[in-house]
Scaffold this motif. Sequence first.
Motif, PDB file in Angstrom:
ATOM      1  N   LYS A  43       0.815  -1.216   0.000  1.00 44.19           N
ATOM      2  CA  LYS A  43       0.000   0.000   0.000  1.00 44.19           C
ATOM      3  C   LYS A  43       0.850   1.269   0.000  1.00 44.19           C
ATOM      4  O   LYS A  43       0.326   2.365  -0.207  1.00 44.19           O
ATOM      5  CB  LYS A  43      -0.939  -0.004   1.200  1.00 44.19           C
ATOM      6  CG  LYS A  43      -0.219   0.058   2.549  1.00 44.19           C
ATOM      7  CD  LYS A  43      -1.224   0.047   3.696  1.00 44.19           C
ATOM      8  CE  LYS A  43      -0.525   0.131   5.049  1.00 44.19           C
ATOM      9  NZ  LYS A  43      -1.499   0.106   6.167  1.00 44.19           N
TER      10      LYS A  43
ATOM     11  N   ASP B   6      -1.951  11.383   0.756  1.00 50.37           N
ATOM     12  CA  ASP B   6      -2.159   9.933   0.749  1.00 50.37           C
ATOM     13  C   ASP B   6      -2.012   9.467   2.195  1.00 50.37           C
ATOM     14  O   ASP B   6      -0.934   9.542   2.782  1.00 50.37           O
ATOM     15  CB  ASP B   6      -1.145   9.248  -0.161  1.00 50.37           C
ATOM     16  CG  ASP B   6      -1.400   7.751  -0.290  1.00 50.37           C
ATOM     17  OD1 ASP B   6      -2.091   7.193   0.578  1.00 50.37           O
ATOM     18  OD2 ASP B   6      -0.898   7.148  -1.251  1.00 50.37           O
TER      19      ASP B   6
ATOM     20  N   ASP C 266      -1.958   6.537   3.574  1.00 51.84           N
ATOM     21  CA  ASP C 266      -0.989   5.463   3.798  1.00 51.84           C
ATOM     22  C   ASP C 266       0.440   5.996   3.788  1.00 51.84           C
ATOM     23  O   ASP C 266       1.292   5.516   4.538  1.00 51.84           O
ATOM     24  CB  ASP C 266      -1.142   4.377   2.726  1.00 51.84           C
ATOM     25  CG  ASP C 266      -2.454   3.620   2.872  1.00 51.84           C
ATOM     26  OD1 ASP C 266      -2.906   3.475   4.026  1.00 51.84           O
ATOM     27  OD2 ASP C 266      -3.015   3.201   1.848  1.00 51.84           O
TER      28      ASP C 266
END
Length: 543
Positions: free
Chosen positions: A450, A461, A463
């Motif tokens: 990920k 983002d 992640d």
Amino acid sequence: METMMTKMKATPIKAERSLRLDTKRVLTSGNAGKILPLTYVPLLREDAVRSGKMSFTFEMAETAETLLNAVNVDVKAYFVPFLAFDRFNGMDQLNRSYMGVAETDGGQPIPFFETAAFGAYGSNAVYATLGMHATPTTQVNTAVLESYNSIVNFRRKQRSTLLTQRNRYDATLAEAFWKHSAMKHIVPSFDEAMIDGEVPIGNLALGGHAPLRSLTRGQPNNGLSNNATGGNTYSADAPTGLSSVVSGEYHWSDIYADLDAITNEVESAGGGLRLTLSNIEMAKKTAAFARMRSAYQGLDDDYIIDLLMSGINIPEQMLQNPILIGEQSTVFGYQKRFATDSANLDESVTTGVTQVNMNIRVPRMNTGGVLMLTAEITPEQLYERTKDCFFHNATVDYLPEFTRDYLDPEKVSVVTNEYVDVSHSDPDSTFGYAPLNHEWMRSTPNIGGKFLRPEVNTAFDEDRQRIWAVETVSPTLTEDFYLCSNMHQKVFSDTASDGFEILGLGQFQIEGNTVFGAAINEATDDYDQVLADVDQTRIDQTA
């Protein structure tokens, strides 16, 4: 017979040395990617730091997640002699300036200290980080600001000639230096002559006509015509001058290089070309001395370097540049704190903390100067899209081969942009140069799942919040490669405030010629009370 001896002394009187303390308490803040001035110690002429200790605690602001790449802290202590300031060209100038004596009759002495208006609150980032106070119109000593910029300029000169030098009154915080653990071996250029060793050759006969080849046939004009310089221009359609086409190249029959003329000109200039064993030995020694000379990179004047290369000691030269006294490096450790209310038990924030301790001593310095401590906070650069030379290799020909590589006289590889970032917009252009087979000293990160990012993406983002990645689209070997010029704060919960707080405590014992008065008490009438009881009459001997 009486002999009279004249003695002239040039040594100073023996002054009684004293100890003074400079106690430090530091509380400041700043962001990553900057050279942060933490504190400074002024050293007077003939001062020495007998003992100095500083302890710093660095606290990172809250982040949403524990960062997976290291955040580095580098603390450096530099001593900047007053002689390193641009206005002084030598000890004679410094001594005259210190005593207020002009260099020429009727001239003005060079000011030992220069002053400038403090400015509005917060307008000078160096003073603001150091916690310096003055009214906006107060003329303050610029030695602190000059010392900071001298340190930055000296480090930039040592790092690369590509880096811009700062003005000595630049009041902004300088960009920190990246810690290039994976790319530090790449340079923008290299001294080919030092590696190869240029050898004068001669008595090599050149004669005849060397053919001229081209990949194109000329301008789309029909026929043959004279140009402005008297030469001929051939068209793409006219066959005149073309003898054949070999491997896609046009071979011209009546255009050539006259090697006889070249040989005659060389011989008339210097008696021909020569290749001798002594020339080869000279090339070896020259290359060796060139490598020794490169150690003096950072000195401004070539004549100074030439003197040092001649084995002549220049006692004051060491004091014309900042001197690194000590340095310490560490990385942040993290603490994760979860919410305690039942509705948000899964919520957490992370803080980082680390400590640096330094012991500092400075020998007795005739010039005096400024001892300054700086800190640089930089996240680890991952270069996650670095080209994996084994993964991209399709033939044995590109693998290291002992005989070929051992006999290679240059042992330098051209580094293309693709090696640094496989998604580079200009992958085949030259990024820099590196030692032969450098790509087999592997330091290739494997960031997938990920966290995989196929190209530079500045959008948020969630992640990727765990990776503090500071990337440049299509990077090149310019200032951005060396300096943290595009640092962001997206990993922090509060992106507007300073990301780091710094606490410091220390003390310096300074030995010098400073004379201190004895301890004094609050004024009382004790002396007058005692004096009233003293018989102050004196015997008059003339009576």
